[in-house]
Design a protein around this motif. Sequence first.
Motif, PDB file in Angstrom:
ATOM      1  N   GLN A 197       0.812  -1.221   0.000  1.00 45.66           N
ATOM      2  CA  GLN A 197       0.000   0.000   0.000  1.00 45.66           C
ATOM      3  C   GLN A 197       0.844   1.268   0.000  1.00 45.66           C
ATOM      4  OE1 GLN A 197      -2.307   0.689   3.644  1.00 45.66           O
ATOM      5  NE2 GLN A 197      -0.945  -0.740   4.720  1.00 45.66           N
TER       6      GLN A 197
ATOM      7  N   HIS B 255       3.590   1.476  -1.989  1.00 48.71           N
ATOM      8  CA  HIS B 255       4.293   1.511  -3.267  1.00 48.71           C
ATOM      9  C   HIS B 255       3.517   2.370  -4.275  1.00 48.71           C
ATOM     10  CE1 HIS B 255       6.185   0.075  -6.993  1.00 48.71           C
ATOM     11  NE2 HIS B 255       7.184  -0.353  -6.240  1.00 48.71           N
ATOM     12  N   LYS B 256       4.239   2.960  -5.224  1.00 48.84           N
ATOM     13  CA  LYS B 256       3.615   3.825  -6.226  1.00 48.84           C
ATOM     14  C   LYS B 256       2.641   3.072  -7.129  1.00 48.84           C
ATOM     15  CE  LYS B 256       7.451   3.383  -9.534  1.00 48.84           C
ATOM     16  NZ  LYS B 256       8.485   4.122 -10.315  1.00 48.84           N
ATOM     17  N   LEU B 257       2.779   1.725  -7.192  1.00 51.85           N
ATOM     18  CA  LEU B 257       1.875   0.934  -8.027  1.00 51.85           C
ATOM     19  C   LEU B 257       0.543   0.618  -7.350  1.00 51.85           C
ATOM     20  CD1 LEU B 257       4.361  -1.679  -9.584  1.00 51.85           C
ATOM     21  CD2 LEU B 257       3.253   0.234 -10.756  1.00 51.85           C
ATOM     22  N   TYR B 258       0.431   0.974  -6.077  1.00 50.21           N
ATOM     23  CA  TYR B 258      -0.774   0.610  -5.332  1.00 50.21           C
ATOM     24  C   TYR B 258      -2.025   1.282  -5.894  1.00 50.21           C
ATOM     25  CZ  TYR B 258      -3.954  -0.247  -1.430  1.00 50.21           C
ATOM     26  OH  TYR B 258      -5.026  -0.646  -0.657  1.00 50.21           O
ATOM     27  N   GLU B 259      -1.944   2.570  -6.176  1.00 52.69           N
ATOM     28  CA  GLU B 259      -3.110   3.289  -6.701  1.00 52.69           C
ATOM     29  C   GLU B 259      -3.502   2.787  -8.094  1.00 52.69           C
ATOM     30  OE1 GLU B 259      -5.214   5.236  -5.214  1.00 52.69           O
ATOM     31  OE2 GLU B 259      -4.075   4.926  -3.369  1.00 52.69           O
TER      32      GLU B 259
END
Length: 382
Positions: A133, A135-139
């Motif tokens: 949650q 990490h930049k990839l979460y969204e």
Amino acid sequence: MTSAEFNCKGDDYDVLLEWLGTGLLTSSGNKWFTHRKALTPAFHFKILDNFAPVFDSKSTILARKLLENGGESVKIFPLVKLYTLDVIVETAMGTASEAQSKQSSYTLAVEEIAAIAFFRMFNRIFYSNFMFQFHKLYEPYKRCLKTIHDFTLSVIEKRRLTLLNSPAATDKTVSQVPGDSELGSKSKKALLDVLLQTNIDGRPLTNEEIREEVDTFMFAGHDTTASAITFLLYSLAKHPEIQQKVYEEITSVIGEDKDTPVNISFLNNLKYLDLVIKESLRIFPPVPFITRTALKEVNLAGLVIPADTNLTIGIYNMHHNAEYFPEPERFLPERFEAERGAEKLNPYAYVPFSAGGRNCIGQKFAQYKSLPSMKSNRRFRK
């Protein structure tokens, strides 16, 4: 692969749970057993035969895109992946797809979330839901998740209403191999239609249960097949003499007319190409290893395996074992000819689709989907 003690997938599949839920790939126990038994008819040859026009039309688009490239170098995997996405959307959902020409938000989301899932599988820090949650990839992951689930549930609801309002709607359910009356030559059932007409323990599947299975088909049915086709094309390019034999067989079976529709009967007669595909899957298995969890303490080959231990089955290593495959790095399709002893091969030495009860339910689907991609060898070969 055959023991009930190892019938549960390893915990590295857990990163897929929020996306796929507990569909066939990730479920275990009674849910896996009952769903596997109920869903087997969805891959009956009569249904796969109805998918042939989709395989044919989508592979034609792929071949034309390669021709339009004008002979320049091209990154083949992204193009093949769009082809397999195109096929799986139409065959799984019965929804028109133009993934190869204008990608929808859904197909883009499937591609993106699959890449994120693979990233997490091989990164122990962000494998953790808590750490991920941050990490930049979460969204992007959450956005893709919502897009996929909303789209799948919307299609399921529309198809359910269509079936209920259809004049041909009956109380029939699919609980065994369908007969000709249910799946005649004019029938074009999507896998979703079969799921909507399936009963388990006397009740129809819920929208959420169907969503899990459809999303599982989408994940398992496009990326691995794209990988297999890519390595197949690579193998043919590296071995022009084999490519020539494949080309000659295709033209002898299907003919010289570039617009002849390819059907399942044609595909079943491509015997040498079948050997080539098997050899490509041996050298380059699209799933190079799988994991299982020991459900209880087990003595395996003289070793005591504690309960809840993850075990890795190295399919790639098995396929390159010289004891079973002499000269394992050599591309030799003929090794799978019966007269060369293929029939005597240990059935668990060659397992590109796994084996045992948890083997790939869609392996015939994957093989048939791979064969029409060879159109680029027949239609637009230079």
